[in-house]
Design a protein around this motif. Structure first.
Motif, PDB file in Angstrom:
ATOM      1  N   GLY A 105      -1.677  40.284  18.474  1.00 12.20           N
ATOM      2  CA  GLY A 105      -1.161  39.331  17.481  1.00 12.20           C
ATOM      3  C   GLY A 105      -2.313  38.593  16.839  1.00 12.20           C
ATOM      4  N   SER A 106      -2.785  39.129  15.687  1.00 16.08           N
ATOM      5  CA  SER A 106      -3.886  38.504  14.936  1.00 16.08           C
ATOM      6  C   SER A 106      -5.158  38.320  15.767  1.00 16.08           C
ATOM      7  N   VAL A 107      -5.446  39.287  16.608  1.00 18.68           N
ATOM      8  CA  VAL A 107      -6.735  39.259  17.335  1.00 18.68           C
ATOM      9  C   VAL A 107      -7.852  39.584  16.349  1.00 18.68           C
ATOM     10  N   GLY A 159       7.842  50.871  21.479  1.00 19.34           N
ATOM     11  CA  GLY A 159       8.539  49.586  21.366  1.00 19.34           C
ATOM     12  C   GLY A 159       7.764  48.538  20.598  1.00 19.34           C
ATOM     13  N   HIS A 160       6.856  48.978  19.726  1.00 19.48           N
ATOM     14  CA  HIS A 160       6.144  47.998  18.888  1.00 19.48           C
ATOM     15  C   HIS A 160       7.179  47.176  18.114  1.00 19.48           C
ATOM     16  N   SER A 161       6.864  45.924  17.826  1.00 20.12           N
ATOM     17  CA  SER A 161       7.867  45.053  17.190  1.00 20.12           C
ATOM     18  C   SER A 161       8.319  45.609  15.841  1.00 20.12           C
ATOM     19  N   TRP A 189       5.756  36.540  15.959  1.00 18.36           N
ATOM     20  CA  TRP A 189       5.269  35.549  14.983  1.00 18.36           C
ATOM     21  C   TRP A 189       3.749  35.582  14.823  1.00 18.36           C
ATOM     22  N   ALA A 190       3.081  36.303  15.691  1.00 12.75           N
ATOM     23  CA  ALA A 190       1.611  36.359  15.613  1.00 12.75           C
ATOM     24  C   ALA A 190       1.116  37.671  15.010  1.00 12.75           C
ATOM     25  N   ILE A 191       2.013  38.633  14.833  1.00 12.72           N
ATOM     26  CA  ILE A 191       1.568  39.964  14.373  1.00 12.72           C
ATOM     27  C   ILE A 191       1.373  39.966  12.865  1.00 12.72           C
TER      28      ILE A 191
HETATM   29  C1  PEP Z   1      -0.236  45.131  16.024  1.00 14.23           C
HETATM   30  O1  PEP Z   1       0.011  45.835  15.070  1.00 14.23           O
HETATM   31  O2  PEP Z   1       0.082  45.526  17.152  1.00 14.23           O
HETATM   32  C2  PEP Z   1      -0.912  43.853  15.815  1.00 14.23           C
HETATM   33  C3  PEP Z   1      -1.093  43.076  16.841  1.00 14.23           C
HETATM   34  O3  PEP Z   1      -1.289  43.559  14.526  1.00 14.23           O
HETATM   35  P1  PEP Z   1      -2.295  42.380  14.056  1.00 14.23           P
HETATM   36  O4  PEP Z   1      -3.513  42.456  14.951  1.00 14.23           O
HETATM   37  O5  PEP Z   1      -2.617  42.723  12.624  1.00 14.23           O
HETATM   38  O6  PEP Z   1      -1.573  41.100  14.211  1.00 14.23           O
END
Ligand code: PEP
Length: 254
Positions: free
Chosen positions: A212-214, A95-97, A171-173
């Motif tokens: 999300g952009s960690v 279920g990844h976005s 919106w953070a991915i």
């Molecule tokens: C992801 O792919 O699940 C993800 C969080 O990507 P990113 O860390 O590049 O935002």
């Protein structure tokens, strides 16, 4: 309850077999024996076997990025739970976005996939998260709860013990816009409350990751939040240097 943190790298559609091996050999040296937190890498299907062999004498777990729910059959282009288990896969992202929004996977398909992990002892990482429009329309809570409700619809409490949830605001991915620790914690708390109601005491064992952009620069503050039990990392998991720094973060202890 103290949940062991899980730091999982989602390599998405990056890395040939050669590239994957080069990365995982470096990770083996830098984080291969880390025990106070769990580390997993999720390469593309094509590299699973080769990566699995390199990881066999390390603490790093192998994950896959998707799967079909049937054991086998006429499903051209798909990969089954049995095929993944056969390669030593432990985790499977479901279920990844990008699966939901780019490939149109609906909630009931994701629920079947989640359920199909258990007979093969695979541990699903169920991803949920709202789009920017939904957040701006104040629908974050209802969207996330709807995805949770649907995603675990078929699970018993015994199975839920092996579930991991990843809250990944769309919106953070891959955008560089990380949720603030407070924004993330707010949603993690909602998910934790849902799990408690649905599964009772077992819910205390279920990890909720943030994604999300960690990056190495923001991991400490995110991990210091009470209900954030690790991270699902995309872009920053593609180099050994940044992923190792994320694994070795200090925030909130192990
Ligand atoms: C992801 O792919 O699940 C993800 C969080 O990507 P990113 O860390 O590049 O935002």
């Amino acid at each position: 309850m103290r949940r062991k943190k899980l730091l999982a790298g989602n390599w998405k559609m990056f890395k040939t077999v050669g590239d994957a091996l080069a990365l995982v050999r470096k990770l083996k040296i830098s984080v291969g024996q880390v025990r106070d937190r769990e580390v997993a890498v999720c390469p593309p299907f094509t590299s699973l076997k080769s990566v699995s062999e390199i990881l066999s004498d390390t603490q790093i777990r192998l994950g896959a990025q998707n799967m079909h729910y049937e054991k086998e059959g006429a499903f051209t282009g798909e990969i089954s739970p049995d095929m993944l288990a056969d390669l030593g896969v432990v985790y499977v992202i479901l279920g990844h976005s990008e699966r939901r929004h780019v490939f149109g996977e609906p909630d009931d398909l994701i629920a079947k996939k989640v359920q199909s992990a258990f007979p093969r002892d695979l541990k699903p990482i169920l991803c949920v998260g709202e789009t920017l429009d939904q957040r701006q329309a104040d629908q974050t809570r209802s969207v996330v709860l709807g995805q949770m409700e649907a995603g675990v619809r078929l699970l018993s409490a015994d199975q839920a013990k092996f579930l991991t949830v990843a809250y990944e605001p769309v919106w953070a991915i891959g955008t560089g816009h990380t949720a603030t620790p407070r924004q993330a914690q707010e949603v993690h708390e909602v998910i934790r409350g849902f799990l408690q109601k649905r599964f009772g005491p077992v819910s205390e064992e279920i990890r909720i990751l943030y994604g999300g952009s960690v990056k190495p620069e923001n991991i400490d503050e995110l991990m210091a939040e009470r209900d954030i039990d690790g991270a699902l990392v995309g872009g920053a998991s593609l180099t050994a240097e940044s992923f190792s720094r994320i694994v070795r973060h200090n925030g909130g202890g192990a």
